[in-house]
Design a protein around this motif. Sequence first.
Motif, short mmCIF file in Angstrom:
data_model
loop_
_atom_site.label_atom_id
_atom_site.label_comp_id
_atom_site.label_asym_id
_atom_site.label_seq_id
_atom_site.Cartn_x
_atom_site.Cartn_y
_atom_site.Cartn_z
N TYR A 1 41.38 50.69 32.64
CA TYR A 1 40.46 51.41 31.75
C TYR A 1 39.98 52.72 32.36
CZ TYR A 1 40.52 47.50 28.53
OH TYR A 1 40.92 46.55 27.62
N GLN B 1 42.91 55.04 31.74
CA GLN B 1 43.00 55.33 30.31
C GLN B 1 41.96 56.37 29.91
OE1 GLN B 1 41.97 52.24 27.31
NE2 GLN B 1 44.12 52.37 26.70
N GLU B 2 40.75 56.24 30.44
CA GLU B 2 39.69 57.19 30.12
C GLU B 2 40.00 58.56 30.73
OE1 GLU B 2 36.47 58.33 28.03
OE2 GLU B 2 37.40 56.34 28.02
N LYS C 1 42.59 60.23 28.52
CA LYS C 1 41.97 60.65 27.25
C LYS C 1 41.24 61.98 27.45
CE LYS C 1 41.05 56.13 25.14
NZ LYS C 1 39.97 55.17 24.79
N CYS D 1 43.44 65.15 27.20
CA CYS D 1 44.25 65.38 26.00
C CYS D 1 44.16 66.80 25.48
CB CYS D 1 43.85 64.40 24.89
SG CYS D 1 44.48 62.73 25.15
N LYS E 1 50.48 52.60 21.01
CA LYS E 1 49.12 53.15 20.97
C LYS E 1 48.46 53.09 22.34
CE LYS E 1 48.57 51.94 16.10
NZ LYS E 1 47.80 51.21 15.08
N MET F 1 46.80 55.04 24.25
CA MET F 1 45.45 55.52 24.50
C MET F 1 44.38 54.60 23.91
SD MET F 1 45.95 58.15 26.28
CE MET F 1 46.94 59.61 26.58
N LYS F 2 44.77 53.71 22.99
CA LYS F 2 43.78 52.88 22.29
C LYS F 2 43.92 51.40 22.59
CE LYS F 2 43.56 56.05 18.32
NZ LYS F 2 43.77 56.17 16.85
N SER F 3 45.09 50.98 23.06
CA SER F 3 45.34 49.55 23.25
C SER F 3 44.54 48.96 24.40
CB SER F 3 46.83 49.31 23.48
OG SER F 3 47.57 49.61 22.32
N LYS F 4 44.36 47.65 24.34
CA LYS F 4 43.62 46.94 25.36
C LYS F 4 44.56 46.44 26.46
CE LYS F 4 39.95 45.43 22.25
NZ LYS F 4 39.23 44.26 21.68
N ASN G 1 52.41 56.30 12.79
CA ASN G 1 51.10 56.28 13.44
C ASN G 1 51.01 55.27 14.58
OD1 ASN G 1 51.13 53.98 11.89
ND2 ASN G 1 49.05 54.21 11.10
N SER H 1 51.86 57.35 20.31
CA SER H 1 50.83 58.17 20.94
C SER H 1 51.31 59.61 21.08
CB SER H 1 50.49 57.63 22.34
OG SER H 1 49.98 56.32 22.27
#
Length: 272
Positions: A91, A94-95, A98, A101, A128, A130-133, A197, A200
């Motif tokens: 995480y 990932q942050e 982000k 970007c 996805k 950037m959004k997936s867990k 969609n 990424s």
Amino acid sequence: MISYIGGKSRMAKWINQYIPEDIENYVEVFGGAFWVYIKNNIHQLPNINKIVYNDVNRYMVNLFQCCTEPHFFLKHIIESGIKSQDKELFYKYQEEIKNTCNLGFSDYSFDMAMKYAYIATQVFSGSKIMKSKFIDLKGKYTSKFDTFVKKLNDPDIMQKLHAITDCTNYDYTECIAKYDTNKTFFYLDPPYYKTENYYSNHDFDSMDHENLSVWLKNIHGKFALSYYYFEGLEEMYPQKDFKWVAKEFTKVAGATKGKKQNKGEELLIMNY
């Protein structure tokens, strides 16, 4: 090289039997995880001059640019002390990504490539990103990040990575225009219709399918295009003008625990 939405790891062997051997330039317009190239010996073709990885996702382009120097990339990863299956680190990276970007970063960053590979290999099917867990394997399976790192030290794969000549960040129109010659082969694996969609860092939409067909009808080179069938595809690529071949494959992205995986018919459309 890594799990990525739409990746052709399972289909590469089938696709590769249709790639001409008299080409000078091999170009993957929607490079993604580059499986069709990695699972072939295109770098050994007698007349090959250019091997091009292209994608509009600049993080993937940077990743493959770093992979062209696998020894140094592997050294960077080892020296970083990074450990796979670390939820907090996932995480954190990932942050960080982000937050870049909308900012510039070096087009050749081992650190950014390592972080992007780390998160991409620890989400479901590379979708996805950037959004997936984070997916916790709970020690039951080998981490896909560890598998990726091992590939960087595989002699066969290292040869293929060294042979890549260009890693470019063009959209499909720019890429085709730049590399089109009568000795160029384009492999195209665009986001599939109505799944655009899921990807990424892409802006390919439903109208681009039609526009892509216009471009491909006017090139000098040869192309092979991967798709699932959708209404309107026959009008874009009439079977009287293009060669269609089909094969049934299991849909990895459709996997659900406790249920049988769905199958789908993969199409390969060619102008030769």
